[in-house]
Design an enzyme around this catalytic site. Structure first.
Site, PDB file in Angstrom:
ATOM      1  N   TYR A 109      43.860 -37.166 -40.818  1.00 52.89           N
ATOM      2  CA  TYR A 109      45.301 -37.361 -40.887  1.00 52.89           C
ATOM      3  C   TYR A 109      45.866 -37.889 -42.130  1.00 52.89           C
ATOM      4  O   TYR A 109      45.257 -38.851 -42.713  1.00 52.89           O
ATOM      5  CB  TYR A 109      45.505 -38.276 -39.836  1.00 52.89           C
ATOM      6  CG  TYR A 109      44.946 -38.111 -38.574  1.00 52.89           C
ATOM      7  CD1 TYR A 109      45.682 -37.403 -37.478  1.00 52.89           C
ATOM      8  CD2 TYR A 109      43.639 -38.528 -38.257  1.00 52.89           C
ATOM      9  CE1 TYR A 109      45.022 -37.476 -36.054  1.00 52.89           C
ATOM     10  CE2 TYR A 109      42.983 -38.727 -37.007  1.00 52.89           C
ATOM     11  CZ  TYR A 109      43.527 -37.911 -36.071  1.00 52.89           C
ATOM     12  OH  TYR A 109      42.977 -37.674 -34.802  1.00 52.89           O
ATOM     13  N   HIS A 165      50.642 -38.490 -28.647  1.00 53.25           N
ATOM     14  CA  HIS A 165      51.092 -39.705 -29.258  1.00 53.25           C
ATOM     15  C   HIS A 165      52.306 -39.602 -30.210  1.00 53.25           C
ATOM     16  O   HIS A 165      52.304 -38.192 -30.710  1.00 53.25           O
ATOM     17  CB  HIS A 165      50.013 -40.329 -30.198  1.00 53.25           C
ATOM     18  CG  HIS A 165      48.723 -40.702 -29.493  1.00 53.25           C
ATOM     19  ND1 HIS A 165      47.574 -40.611 -30.093  1.00 53.25           N
ATOM     20  CD2 HIS A 165      48.525 -41.092 -28.273  1.00 53.25           C
ATOM     21  CE1 HIS A 165      46.616 -41.063 -29.265  1.00 53.25           C
ATOM     22  NE2 HIS A 165      47.109 -41.354 -28.080  1.00 53.25           N
TER      23      HIS A 165
END
Length: 194
Positions: free
Chosen positions: A145, A77
């Protein structure tokens, strides 16, 4: 490599990507470790001439977490527009984390590098804007994240985890991918979008 207090900061093979590894304090109770330090992050990034958009600790606006079972692949991604910077760490278990530089002006454009992130080394990876990112769960795992922009689905870009142009050698047979990742485009299609 440089030591900043109890955190080791390492350059990687990819331009502007940094690996932060804390040195836990261990005693009979277990351990204590730092997972993020804004001053160490800012000092480490400031010492390097970033080729892309500069990122400071204060820019991080969102923390997210994923949980995956062994063999799952999430990726590859990236984001269009201004891209997305992130700090990635594996809080539980272990992952095989892969980055591909998609910044056309970078000296490492098109190159990839893999990293093992786990709950033993506590390393976390600084991924600047302009990189494809994905990982495979080597064990059941939780991945955290820290991201510098809110999520905008209209900026999502993806390349198939098994795209032959990328030649990523995942360490395990693939147990599952999301429908989005299963139908992701090619490296060549991504290059036409950038």
């Amino acid at each position: 490599m440089r030591h900043d207090g109890d955190v080791r900061v390492e350059n990687t093979e990819l331009e502007d990507v940094l690996l932060f590894t804390p040195e836990p304090f261990r005693d009979g109770r277990g351990l204590f470790t730092r997972t993020f330090d804004a001053q160490i992050f800012d000092d480490a990034v400031a010492r390097r001439a970033c080729s892309g958009r500069p990122v400071r600790a204060a820019d991080f606006v969102q923390d997210s977490q994923s949980r995956s079972v062994r063999g799952v692949i999430r990726g590859m991604h990236c984001r269009s527009g201004d891209g997305e910077a992130k700090l990635v760490r594996c809080a539980r278990g272990a992952i095989y984390d892969v980055l591909v530089d998609v910044r056309r002006t970078s000296t490492t454009f098109g190159r990839k590098q893999a990293f093992r992130l786990d709950d033993v080394s506590f390393s976390h990876l600084f991924v600047p804007p302009g990189f494809l990112h994905g990982f495979q769960a080597i064990t059941d795992c939780d991945v955290c994240y820290r991201i510098d922009r809110g999520h905008d689905p209209t900026e999502d870009l993806a390349v198939a985890y098994d795209d032959p142009s990328l030649r990523i050698e995942w360490p395990l047979p693939v147990s599952a991918v999301s429908p989005r990742d299963a139908s992701a485009g090619s490296w060549e299609a991504l290059l036409r979008c950038l």
